[in-house]
Design a protein around this motif. Structure first.
Motif, short mmCIF file in Angstrom:
data_model
loop_
_atom_site.label_atom_id
_atom_site.label_comp_id
_atom_site.label_asym_id
_atom_site.label_seq_id
_atom_site.Cartn_x
_atom_site.Cartn_y
_atom_site.Cartn_z
N ALA A 30 0.85 -1.20 0.00
CA ALA A 30 0.00 0.00 0.00
C ALA A 30 0.88 1.24 0.00
CB ALA A 30 -0.90 0.00 1.23
N LYS A 31 0.49 2.24 -0.78
CA LYS A 31 1.27 3.46 -0.85
C LYS A 31 1.42 4.10 0.53
CE LYS A 31 2.04 7.39 -3.73
NZ LYS A 31 2.26 7.54 -5.11
N SER A 32 0.42 3.96 1.37
CA SER A 32 0.47 4.55 2.71
C SER A 32 1.53 3.89 3.60
CB SER A 32 -0.89 4.43 3.39
OG SER A 32 -1.26 3.08 3.51
N GLU A 33 1.97 2.67 3.21
CA GLU A 33 3.02 1.98 3.98
C GLU A 33 4.42 2.49 3.66
OE1 GLU A 33 2.72 -2.47 4.55
OE2 GLU A 33 1.45 -2.18 2.78
N ALA A 34 4.60 3.10 2.50
CA ALA A 34 5.93 3.48 2.03
C ALA A 34 6.62 4.43 3.01
CB ALA A 34 5.84 4.13 0.66
N GLU A 35 7.88 4.11 3.31
CA GLU A 35 8.69 4.93 4.20
C GLU A 35 9.80 5.54 3.37
OE1 GLU A 35 9.64 3.15 8.05
OE2 GLU A 35 8.23 1.56 7.53
N ASP A 36 9.66 6.81 3.04
CA ASP A 36 10.57 7.50 2.13
C ASP A 36 11.38 8.55 2.88
OD1 ASP A 36 11.80 8.18 -0.24
OD2 ASP A 36 10.06 9.15 -1.13
N CYS A 37 12.32 9.14 2.17
CA CYS A 37 13.08 10.27 2.67
C CYS A 37 13.54 11.06 1.46
CB CYS A 37 14.26 9.83 3.53
SG CYS A 37 15.57 9.02 2.61
N ASP A 38 14.14 12.21 1.69
CA ASP A 38 14.53 13.07 0.56
C ASP A 38 15.97 12.83 0.12
OD1 ASP A 38 15.82 14.16 2.70
OD2 ASP A 38 14.97 16.15 2.50
N TYR A 39 16.49 11.67 0.40
CA TYR A 39 17.87 11.33 0.07
C TYR A 39 18.00 11.07 -1.42
CZ TYR A 39 22.40 9.76 1.83
OH TYR A 39 23.73 9.65 2.13
N GLU A 40 19.07 11.52 -2.05
CA GLU A 40 19.20 11.40 -3.51
C GLU A 40 20.51 10.79 -3.98
OE1 GLU A 40 16.85 11.94 -5.71
OE2 GLU A 40 15.42 12.76 -4.29
N ARG A 88 10.99 -3.88 3.88
CA ARG A 88 10.26 -4.06 2.62
C ARG A 88 9.46 -2.83 2.19
NH1 ARG A 88 4.94 -5.19 2.61
NH2 ARG A 88 5.05 -6.38 0.68
N THR A 89 8.99 -2.01 3.14
CA THR A 89 8.21 -0.83 2.77
C THR A 89 9.08 0.42 2.61
OG1 THR A 89 7.72 -0.35 5.09
CG2 THR A 89 6.11 -1.67 3.87
N TRP A 90 10.36 0.29 2.88
CA TRP A 90 11.26 1.43 2.70
C TRP A 90 11.47 1.68 1.21
CZ3 TRP A 90 16.06 0.48 6.33
CH2 TRP A 90 15.63 0.42 7.65
N THR A 91 11.76 2.91 0.87
CA THR A 91 12.19 3.21 -0.49
C THR A 91 13.69 2.95 -0.56
OG1 THR A 91 12.68 5.51 0.04
CG2 THR A 91 10.44 5.02 -0.79
N ALA A 92 14.21 2.89 -1.78
CA ALA A 92 15.65 2.70 -1.96
C ALA A 92 16.42 3.85 -1.30
CB ALA A 92 15.99 2.60 -3.44
N ALA A 93 15.89 5.06 -1.38
CA ALA A 93 16.54 6.23 -0.77
C ALA A 93 16.64 6.04 0.75
CB ALA A 93 15.77 7.50 -1.09
#
Length: 133
Positions: free
Chosen positions: A55-65, A107-112
């Motif tokens: 689910a998109k709401s599960e995604a754990e992102d950050c502004d790392y590039e 698993r819900t983390w983004t690559a960043a």
């Protein structure tokens, strides 16, 4: 009636890894019958990159590039140890320093987010530049 269980092929996501490094490490993965998948989408959850639902709401992102890493999926411990030993033999400039195993926790983390966490962990484990001198 017997169920047929198909094992997924072991693979690694090469996240933000340069083409020079990919060319250097790809033969090692091929010799282990493992797939090496290039990933440049830093803000997509890992589960989605691997074709799983999330689910998109599960995604754990950050502004790392920036940064690069290898994410190992579906390896048994012995296979992974052997593969890592062979990767360590690569020329220093062709090595990917940050590595992780795909887990229910990340698993819900983004690559960043994964790269940021790995870099912070690497700094904590190795100490700051001042501590090493």
């Amino acid at each position: 009636m017997k169920a047929i269980i198909s094992a997924k092929r072991a693979r690694a996501l090469a996240i933000n890894v340069s083409s020079d490094k990919l060319k250097a490490i790809e033969p090692t993965f091929s010799s282990h019958h493992a797939q090496l998948v290039t990933v440049c989408q830093l803000h997509t959850p890992l589960c989605r990159l691997l074709g799983e639902s999330c689910a998109k709401s599960e995604a754990e992102d950050c502004d790392y590039e920036s940064g690069e890493c290898l994410l190992f999926v579906g390896f048994n411990p012995d296979e992974l140890e052997e593969l890592l030993d062979e990767l360590a033999l690569c020329e220093k400039s062709k090595q990917v320093k940050l590595k992780a195993i795909y887990t229910p926790h990340n698993r819900t983390w983004t690559a960043a987010r994964l790269i940021k966490e790995l870099e912070q962990e690497h700094i904590q484990m190795s100490g700051s530049e001042e501590d090493r001198q």
